[in-house]
Design a protein around this motif. Structure first.
Motif, PDB file in Angstrom:
ATOM      1  N   SER A  16       0.831  -1.200   0.000  1.00  0.00           N
ATOM      2  CA  SER A  16       0.000   0.000   0.000  1.00  0.00           C
ATOM      3  C   SER A  16       0.871   1.257   0.000  1.00  0.00           C
ATOM      4  N   GLU A  22      -4.771   2.424  -1.320  1.00  0.00           N
ATOM      5  CA  GLU A  22      -5.389   1.904  -0.106  1.00  0.00           C
ATOM      6  C   GLU A  22      -5.279   0.375  -0.069  1.00  0.00           C
ATOM      7  N   GLY A  24      -7.530  -1.574   0.840  1.00  0.00           N
ATOM      8  CA  GLY A  24      -8.776  -2.073   0.263  1.00  0.00           C
ATOM      9  C   GLY A  24      -8.698  -2.260  -1.247  1.00  0.00           C
ATOM     10  N   ASP A  25      -7.961  -1.396  -1.920  1.00  0.00           N
ATOM     11  CA  ASP A  25      -7.783  -1.541  -3.369  1.00  0.00           C
ATOM     12  C   ASP A  25      -7.000  -2.805  -3.709  1.00  0.00           C
ATOM     13  N   LEU A  27      -6.993  -5.483  -1.839  1.00  0.00           N
ATOM     14  CA  LEU A  27      -7.874  -6.610  -1.529  1.00  0.00           C
ATOM     15  C   LEU A  27      -8.908  -6.807  -2.631  1.00  0.00           C
ATOM     16  N   THR A  28      -9.400  -5.712  -3.181  1.00  0.00           N
ATOM     17  CA  THR A  28     -10.381  -5.786  -4.263  1.00  0.00           C
ATOM     18  C   THR A  28      -9.741  -6.287  -5.544  1.00  0.00           C
ATOM     19  N   GLN A  29      -8.541  -5.809  -5.839  1.00  0.00           N
ATOM     20  CA  GLN A  29      -7.819  -6.205  -7.055  1.00  0.00           C
ATOM     21  C   GLN A  29      -6.412  -6.657  -6.637  1.00  0.00           C
ATOM     22  N   PRO A  30      -6.250  -7.947  -6.311  1.00  0.00           N
ATOM     23  CA  PRO A  30      -4.975  -8.427  -5.785  1.00  0.00           C
ATOM     24  C   PRO A  30      -3.882  -8.667  -6.832  1.00  0.00           C
ATOM     25  N   HIS A  35      -2.011  -2.531 -10.760  1.00  0.00           N
ATOM     26  CA  HIS A  35      -1.658  -1.282 -10.080  1.00  0.00           C
ATOM     27  C   HIS A  35      -0.388  -0.736 -10.740  1.00  0.00           C
ATOM     28  N   THR A  67       0.340 -11.989  -7.628  1.00  0.00           N
ATOM     29  CA  THR A  67      -0.741 -11.463  -6.789  1.00  0.00           C
ATOM     30  C   THR A  67      -0.222 -11.173  -5.383  1.00  0.00           C
TER      31      THR A  67
END
Length: 82
Positions: A16, A22, A24-25, A27-30, A35, A67
């Motif tokens: 992060s 974040e 959370g990002d 976790l949503t897109q591992p 990114h 991932t």
């Protein structure tokens, strides 16, 4: 490493910070390539993970991770340096 939950949380925090996104990002897109995962961020993460966990990661194995969970497994199975 003994505590997988703690390892996962720490890996997520490091990623992060390096990727400036974040948790959370992640976790949503591992998938790391989704990114800003380029050679610079990869090396920053590599160094930060080694420093934080007191380990020496295998560079080829690190580059093979795709991932967040791949990276957590790699860190978790790498023995701490004495």
């Amino acid at each position: 490493m003994d505590d997988s939950v703690s390892v996962r949380d720490s890996v997520l925090d490091i990623l992060s910070g390096v990727l400036d996104i974040e948790v959370g990002d992640l976790l949503t897109q591992p998938v790391l390539a989704a990114h800003e995962w380029d050679s610079i961020s990869s090396l920053e993460a590599f160094a930060a993970l080694e420093r934080h966990f007191g380990i020496e990661l295998d560079l080829r194995a690190f580059h093979a991770t795709r991932t967040v969970d791949d990276l957590v497994r790699l860190v978790d199975k790498t023995p701490a340096q004495a």
